[in-house]
Design a protein around this motif. Structure first.
Motif, short mmCIF file in Angstrom:
data_model
loop_
_atom_site.label_atom_id
_atom_site.label_comp_id
_atom_site.label_asym_id
_atom_site.label_seq_id
_atom_site.Cartn_x
_atom_site.Cartn_y
_atom_site.Cartn_z
N VAL A 99 0.83 -1.20 0.00
CA VAL A 99 0.00 0.00 0.00
C VAL A 99 0.87 1.26 0.00
O VAL A 99 0.65 2.19 -0.79
CB VAL A 99 -0.95 0.01 1.21
N VAL A 100 1.88 1.29 0.86
CA VAL A 100 2.74 2.48 0.95
C VAL A 100 3.52 2.70 -0.33
O VAL A 100 3.63 3.83 -0.82
CB VAL A 100 3.70 2.37 2.16
N SER A 101 4.07 1.62 -0.91
CA SER A 101 4.82 1.78 -2.15
C SER A 101 3.91 2.23 -3.29
O SER A 101 4.31 3.02 -4.15
CB SER A 101 5.53 0.47 -2.53
N SER A 102 2.66 1.79 -3.29
CA SER A 102 1.70 2.25 -4.31
C SER A 102 1.37 3.73 -4.12
O SER A 102 1.20 4.46 -5.09
CB SER A 102 0.41 1.42 -4.25
N MET A 103 1.28 4.16 -2.86
CA MET A 103 1.02 5.58 -2.60
C MET A 103 2.18 6.44 -3.11
O MET A 103 1.97 7.51 -3.67
CB MET A 103 0.81 5.80 -1.11
N ILE A 104 3.40 5.95 -2.94
CA ILE A 104 4.56 6.69 -3.43
C ILE A 104 4.59 6.69 -4.95
O ILE A 104 4.78 7.73 -5.59
CB ILE A 104 5.87 6.08 -2.87
N ILE A 147 -5.01 3.45 -5.86
CA ILE A 147 -4.62 4.75 -5.30
C ILE A 147 -3.97 5.62 -6.38
O ILE A 147 -3.99 6.84 -6.30
CB ILE A 147 -3.66 4.56 -4.11
N GLY A 148 -3.40 4.96 -7.42
CA GLY A 148 -2.65 5.67 -8.45
C GLY A 148 -3.33 6.86 -9.07
O GLY A 148 -2.73 7.94 -9.18
N GLY A 179 -6.67 10.46 -1.38
CA GLY A 179 -5.74 9.38 -1.69
C GLY A 179 -5.04 8.87 -0.46
O GLY A 179 -4.85 7.65 -0.28
N LEU A 180 -4.67 9.79 0.43
CA LEU A 180 -4.06 9.41 1.70
C LEU A 180 -5.04 8.60 2.54
O LEU A 180 -4.68 7.57 3.15
CB LEU A 180 -3.61 10.65 2.46
N PHE A 181 -6.30 9.05 2.58
CA PHE A 181 -7.33 8.31 3.32
C PHE A 181 -7.53 6.90 2.74
O PHE A 181 -7.74 5.94 3.48
CB PHE A 181 -8.66 9.08 3.27
N LEU A 184 -4.66 4.77 4.02
CA LEU A 184 -4.84 4.46 5.43
C LEU A 184 -5.96 3.44 5.64
O LEU A 184 -5.84 2.53 6.47
CB LEU A 184 -5.13 5.74 6.22
N GLY A 185 -7.05 3.59 4.89
CA GLY A 185 -8.16 2.65 4.99
C GLY A 185 -7.74 1.24 4.61
O GLY A 185 -8.12 0.26 5.28
N MET A 186 -6.95 1.12 3.56
CA MET A 186 -6.48 -0.21 3.14
C MET A 186 -5.50 -0.79 4.15
O MET A 186 -5.50 -2.00 4.39
CB MET A 186 -5.84 -0.11 1.75
#
Length: 428
Positions: A99-104, A147-148, A179-181, A184-186
């Motif tokens: 999830v974090v790497s996808s957010m980045i 998230i992308g 997107g941040l939410f 965090l939800g995932m």
């Protein structure tokens, strides 16, 4: 009645597996001819050409190219390593890392499919090697990839801005907090499932590993800063930012020696195929949008909604129902192109902010990316995970519910999405 007939014919064509672009254009042609207005077909080439020549749309091929360059240039491995050093030790382990790497990565590509097809393969392999069941791993990858298009930059936001004339810069900023939410939800969903399902986790990374992984990922991490910073400073437009992103991705690939001159023709050709496919849909959908206006479909819907005493909340629930239903059968870009010419005329009637509406629409389309039979992220992940579309879709339910929760929150609390653009650019 005519509206139902039009969309019924369109849906039938899609169910018999006629390509989306052909189905959209052919539906308009059939009804023009059936109503004795065949002379209007002379406008078909003009409307198709007009629909693909907007300056804003130039951003789409360059963001596609940027995503392909990053997936080929080894950037994704560096991002994944850094995310693993940060959160790999939390209960849920590599699920959180995905999830974090996808957010980045979202701050670079703007595409859910690019995230799923590129970074997703690295995420999936790492999780399976660590002991995750392939179906669970694939579901986390598919969910995280959505998230992308929400965290800026975003290809759907570019398309939305081109159709509605809403500021793309404001849309980019509006997507950041939702997107941040989503992320965090995932992560909450992964954390809740970690213990019951026995998700493995890493040992806490040393400070040295965190630092080394950060230094390796430093230049890729600067991509969203470069893009958003350049737009906000007025140094370049969102369209020009897409060119900068592609050039920067290419430069990083060559600098890391993961990208070669020999690989460029294949990357360029892949980007060309993706762009032409999308542009063909945009071209025929522009004609279809003009057809709906000619048939006065938006006016009819406004009259009906007004007569029913529909409130803003009722309208938003209707929109969510319609988009979620269409998401089961249509690609997200096609949904934008078919529905926005109608919705953009109705939104002002109910006092719906068009920037926030763009965020809500994009979130709804991300739900569609996880729902069969036409969930694009499901197919992208299934292409390498080989776990079965319906099994994958079932495992995606927790992440789908997380997206839905954020969507409903943003729809009825617009300040969540509008806070950042209003802060950075003033009230719209």
């Amino acid at each position: 009645m005519l509206t139902l007939a039009i969309f019924g014919v369109l849906l039938f064509m899609l169910l018999v597996d006629i390509p989306i672009a052909v189905a959209i254009g052919l539906t308009a042609v059939i009804f023009f001819v059936g109503q004795g207005n065949a002379n209007f077909l002379m406008l078909l080439p003009q409307r198709m050409y007009f629909g693909t020549t907007g300056f804003t749309l130039l951003a789409i091929p360059f963001f596609i190219l940027a995503g392909n360059l990053m997936n080929t240039g080894g950037i994704t491995q560096r991002i994944f390593r850094f995310a693993r050093a940060l959160v790999g030790h939390i209960a849920g382990g590599l699920g959180h890392v995905s999830v974090v790497s996808s957010m980045i990565f979202s701050g670079m590509s703007g595409s859910a499919v690019a995230d799923a097809a590129g970074l997703g393969q690295i995420q999936h392999k790492a999780m399976v090697d660590a002991g995750y069941k392939p179906t669970i791993s694939a579901a986390i990858v598919a969910g995280a990839s959505t998230i992308g298009p929400v965290i800026p930059p975003s290809i759907p936001f570019v398309l939305y801005g081109a159709i509605t004339s809403v500021s793309v810069a404001r849309l980019f900023l509006a997507g950041a907090v939702p997107g941040l939410f989503m992320g965090l939800g995932m992560m909450v969903a992964v954390w809740l499932m970690a213990k019951p399902r026995g998700f493995p986790k890493d040992d806490r990374a040393s400070l040295r590993e965190v630092w080394v992984s950060f230094t390796e990922a430093f230049w890729p991490l600067l991509t969203p800063v470069l893009i958003i910073g350049g737009i906000m400073s007025g140094f370049f437009t969102p369209t020009e930012a897409s060119v900068i992103a592609a050039l920067y991705a290419g430069a990083l690939g060559f600098a890391y020696r993961d990208l070669t001159i020999k690989a460029l023709p294949a990357i360029l050709f892949a980007s060309l195929k993706q762009t032409t496919g999308l542009m063909f849909i945009i071209a025929t959908a522009n004609f279809f949008g003009w057809f709906t206006i000619f048939q006065r479909i938006p006016d009819e819907l406004i009259t009906q909604l007004t007569a029913m005493g529909t409130s803003q909340a009722d309208f938003l629930w209707i929109v969510m129902g319609v988009i979620l239903a269409l998401g089961c059968f249509l690609d997200g870009n096609a949904i934008f192109l078919i529905t926005l010419p109608i919705f953009m005329k109705i939104c002002p009637l109910f006092g719906v902010d068009m920037v926030n509406f763009g965020v809500v629409m994009t979130l709804l389309i991300m739900v569609g990316n996880l729902t069969p039979p036409v969930g694009m992220c499901l197919f992208a992940v299934e292409s390498f995970a080989r776990v079965g579309i319906w099994q994958l879709a079932f495992e995606c339910m927790p992440y789908l519910l997380a997206i839905l929760a954020v969507t409903i929150l943003c729809a009825f609390v617009p300040g969540i999405a509008l806070w950042l653009p209003n802060l950075m650019m003033g009230p719209g």
